[in-house]
Motif scaffolding. Sequence first.
Motif, PDB file in Angstrom:
ATOM      1  N   SER A  43      20.969 -46.785 -21.527  1.00 27.75           N
ATOM      2  CA  SER A  43      21.218 -46.355 -22.903  1.00 27.75           C
ATOM      3  C   SER A  43      20.349 -45.173 -23.317  1.00 27.75           C
ATOM      4  O   SER A  43      20.574 -44.579 -24.378  1.00 27.75           O
ATOM      5  CB  SER A  43      20.971 -47.520 -23.872  1.00 27.75           C
ATOM      6  OG  SER A  43      19.591 -47.821 -23.971  1.00 27.75           O
ATOM      7  N   VAL A  44      19.366 -44.808 -22.500  1.00 31.58           N
ATOM      8  CA  VAL A  44      18.460 -43.711 -22.835  1.00 31.58           C
ATOM      9  C   VAL A  44      19.087 -42.387 -22.406  1.00 31.58           C
ATOM     10  O   VAL A  44      19.542 -42.236 -21.270  1.00 31.58           O
ATOM     11  CB  VAL A  44      17.096 -43.890 -22.140  1.00 31.58           C
ATOM     12  CG1 VAL A  44      16.230 -42.639 -22.320  1.00 31.58           C
ATOM     13  CG2 VAL A  44      16.372 -45.106 -22.714  1.00 31.58           C
ATOM     14  N   ARG A  45      19.126 -41.435 -23.339  1.00 32.64           N
ATOM     15  CA  ARG A  45      19.569 -40.094 -22.995  1.00 32.64           C
ATOM     16  C   ARG A  45      18.486 -39.116 -23.415  1.00 32.64           C
ATOM     17  O   ARG A  45      17.650 -39.427 -24.268  1.00 32.64           O
ATOM     18  CB  ARG A  45      20.894 -39.753 -23.665  1.00 32.64           C
ATOM     19  CG  ARG A  45      20.847 -39.671 -25.189  1.00 32.64           C
ATOM     20  CD  ARG A  45      21.679 -40.727 -25.827  1.00 32.64           C
ATOM     21  NE  ARG A  45      21.900 -40.469 -27.244  1.00 32.64           N
ATOM     22  CZ  ARG A  45      21.707 -41.385 -28.189  1.00 32.64           C
ATOM     23  NH1 ARG A  45      21.253 -42.581 -27.861  1.00 32.64           N
ATOM     24  NH2 ARG A  45      21.967 -41.124 -29.453  1.00 32.64           N
ATOM     25  N   GLY A  46      18.521 -37.956 -22.807  1.00 29.29           N
ATOM     26  CA  GLY A  46      17.484 -36.998 -23.143  1.00 29.29           C
ATOM     27  C   GLY A  46      17.651 -35.691 -22.411  1.00 29.29           C
ATOM     28  O   GLY A  46      18.570 -35.497 -21.610  1.00 29.29           O
ATOM     29  N   SER A  60      17.331 -43.289 -27.731  1.00 28.62           N
ATOM     30  CA  SER A  60      18.396 -44.291 -27.618  1.00 28.62           C
ATOM     31  C   SER A  60      18.678 -44.827 -29.006  1.00 28.62           C
ATOM     32  O   SER A  60      17.856 -44.695 -29.927  1.00 28.62           O
ATOM     33  CB  SER A  60      17.998 -45.430 -26.671  1.00 28.62           C
ATOM     34  OG  SER A  60      17.080 -46.309 -27.275  1.00 28.62           O
ATOM     35  N   ASP A  61      19.849 -45.448 -29.182  1.00 28.95           N
ATOM     36  CA  ASP A  61      20.190 -45.995 -30.494  1.00 28.95           C
ATOM     37  C   ASP A  61      19.223 -47.097 -30.896  1.00 28.95           C
ATOM     38  O   ASP A  61      18.862 -47.223 -32.065  1.00 28.95           O
ATOM     39  CB  ASP A  61      21.620 -46.537 -30.472  1.00 28.95           C
ATOM     40  CG  ASP A  61      22.660 -45.417 -30.454  1.00 28.95           C
ATOM     41  OD1 ASP A  61      22.359 -44.310 -30.942  1.00 28.95           O
ATOM     42  OD2 ASP A  61      23.766 -45.654 -29.944  1.00 28.95           O
ATOM     43  N   THR A 116      11.028 -43.885 -35.040  1.00 33.57           N
ATOM     44  CA  THR A 116      11.944 -45.016 -35.064  1.00 33.57           C
ATOM     45  C   THR A 116      12.425 -45.193 -36.499  1.00 33.57           C
ATOM     46  O   THR A 116      12.020 -44.465 -37.407  1.00 33.57           O
ATOM     47  CB  THR A 116      11.264 -46.313 -34.596  1.00 33.57           C
ATOM     48  OG1 THR A 116      10.307 -46.739 -35.593  1.00 33.57           O
ATOM     49  CG2 THR A 116      10.547 -46.126 -33.259  1.00 33.57           C
ATOM     50  N   ALA A 117      13.262 -46.185 -36.716  1.00 35.59           N
ATOM     51  CA  ALA A 117      13.725 -46.461 -38.074  1.00 35.59           C
ATOM     52  C   ALA A 117      12.594 -46.949 -38.971  1.00 35.59           C
ATOM     53  O   ALA A 117      12.747 -46.981 -40.198  1.00 35.59           O
ATOM     54  CB  ALA A 117      14.852 -47.491 -38.037  1.00 35.59           C
ATOM     55  N   GLU A 238      20.181 -48.451 -36.514  1.00 31.37           N
ATOM     56  CA  GLU A 238      20.997 -48.856 -35.371  1.00 31.37           C
ATOM     57  C   GLU A 238      21.567 -47.678 -34.591  1.00 31.37           C
ATOM     58  O   GLU A 238      22.365 -47.877 -33.669  1.00 31.37           O
ATOM     59  CB  GLU A 238      22.156 -49.745 -35.852  1.00 31.37           C
ATOM     60  CG  GLU A 238      21.693 -51.038 -36.508  1.00 31.37           C
ATOM     61  CD  GLU A 238      22.847 -51.879 -36.995  1.00 31.37           C
ATOM     62  OE1 GLU A 238      24.005 -51.380 -36.984  1.00 31.37           O
ATOM     63  OE2 GLU A 238      22.616 -53.045 -37.378  1.00 31.37           O
ATOM     64  N   ARG A 239      21.157 -46.456 -34.929  1.00 27.21           N
ATOM     65  CA  ARG A 239      21.752 -45.301 -34.276  1.00 27.21           C
ATOM     66  C   ARG A 239      20.798 -44.117 -34.296  1.00 27.21           C
ATOM     67  O   ARG A 239      20.075 -43.921 -35.288  1.00 27.21           O
ATOM     68  CB  ARG A 239      23.066 -44.927 -34.961  1.00 27.21           C
ATOM     69  CG  ARG A 239      23.894 -43.908 -34.209  1.00 27.21           C
ATOM     70  CD  ARG A 239      25.203 -43.639 -34.909  1.00 27.21           C
ATOM     71  NE  ARG A 239      25.956 -42.597 -34.212  1.00 27.21           N
ATOM     72  CZ  ARG A 239      26.840 -41.808 -34.791  1.00 27.21           C
ATOM     73  NH1 ARG A 239      27.079 -41.926 -36.088  1.00 27.21           N
ATOM     74  NH2 ARG A 239      27.483 -40.898 -34.104  1.00 27.21           N
ATOM     75  N   THR A 240      20.787 -43.357 -33.211  1.00 25.67           N
ATOM     76  CA  THR A 240      20.054 -42.094 -33.133  1.00 25.67           C
ATOM     77  C   THR A 240      21.055 -41.007 -32.773  1.00 25.67           C
ATOM     78  O   THR A 240      21.739 -41.095 -31.747  1.00 25.67           O
ATOM     79  CB  THR A 240      18.946 -42.163 -32.070  1.00 25.67           C
ATOM     80  OG1 THR A 240      18.024 -43.208 -32.411  1.00 25.67           O
ATOM     81  CG2 THR A 240      18.195 -40.845 -31.990  1.00 25.67           C
ATOM     82  N   VAL A 241      21.168 -39.988 -33.626  1.00 23.78           N
ATOM     83  CA  VAL A 241      22.139 -38.914 -33.438  1.00 23.78           C
ATOM     84  C   VAL A 241      21.408 -37.635 -33.069  1.00 23.78           C
ATOM     85  O   VAL A 241      20.437 -37.252 -33.734  1.00 23.78           O
ATOM     86  CB  VAL A 241      22.974 -38.697 -34.715  1.00 23.78           C
ATOM     87  CG1 VAL A 241      23.927 -37.521 -34.540  1.00 23.78           C
ATOM     88  CG2 VAL A 241      23.736 -39.964 -35.083  1.00 23.78           C
TER      89      VAL A 241
END
Length: 262
Positions: A43-46, A60-61, A116-117, A238-241
Amino acid sequence: MCTVVVRVDPGSAWPVTMLALRDESPERPWDPPAAWWPERDPSVRGVRDRSAGGAWLAASDAAGLAVVLNRGEPVPSDDDTWTTRGVVPLDAVTGVLPGHDGTLPTTRAFNLVRATADGAEVLAWDGSRVRTTVLGPGVHMVTHGEPDDPAAPRVGRWLEAFRAVAAPVGPPVLGPFDELRAANAGDDPGDGWSGWFGLLAESAVLPADDPDAILRDAHEHEGHVATLSIVAAAIGPERTVLQHARLTEPGRLDGSVELHHA
């Protein structure tokens, strides 16, 4: 050296928004945001550094976002080798922060912006210890020194300007280049990012080797570095854009770009 601008608003729908610019050697190969590390967490992108396999920025989200900026302090090494700083953002978004267990990093010096949130903080490794600075509500700027330090290049010139304009409160609708083009034309896409991108466009009038230039192309103590990409990001519960743009002409906004959404 990289530049990060962060807005923190705890309790809002998108508690953290961020504008990040990556400065690196134009000769060092890299890849735009994607899930490059499935063995760690699919789920990790970068943004991946091909040379060392690490990340400049990872997200990640579920875990939010982490981005690493180089610091200049010397870090001793018994054999003149260091772990790549690119592991630091990947570790952070998979639950391991530098210095968490009392051990010191084996990398060169860095600032890690972790969002983070729940909010944002900067973990600084200067070769002697890891220090954590919590970023309170408001707008902050981080380069290669202490957060919000007016003595640091770019921070002293631009932080108050970023604080004076409306900060984005949610995800960018457009990619960074389209945001910049709209800001330069005096248009507002309506997503709240026009203030920050307008300042970024304004900053481009400085020569790219000026110490206060946000968009950089200069020969510094570590060699030739230039701004290679721009990320606009929003972190929610719940989301990272991410919206990402690669500058095909390093350090310049008047060349073409490659756009990516993650």
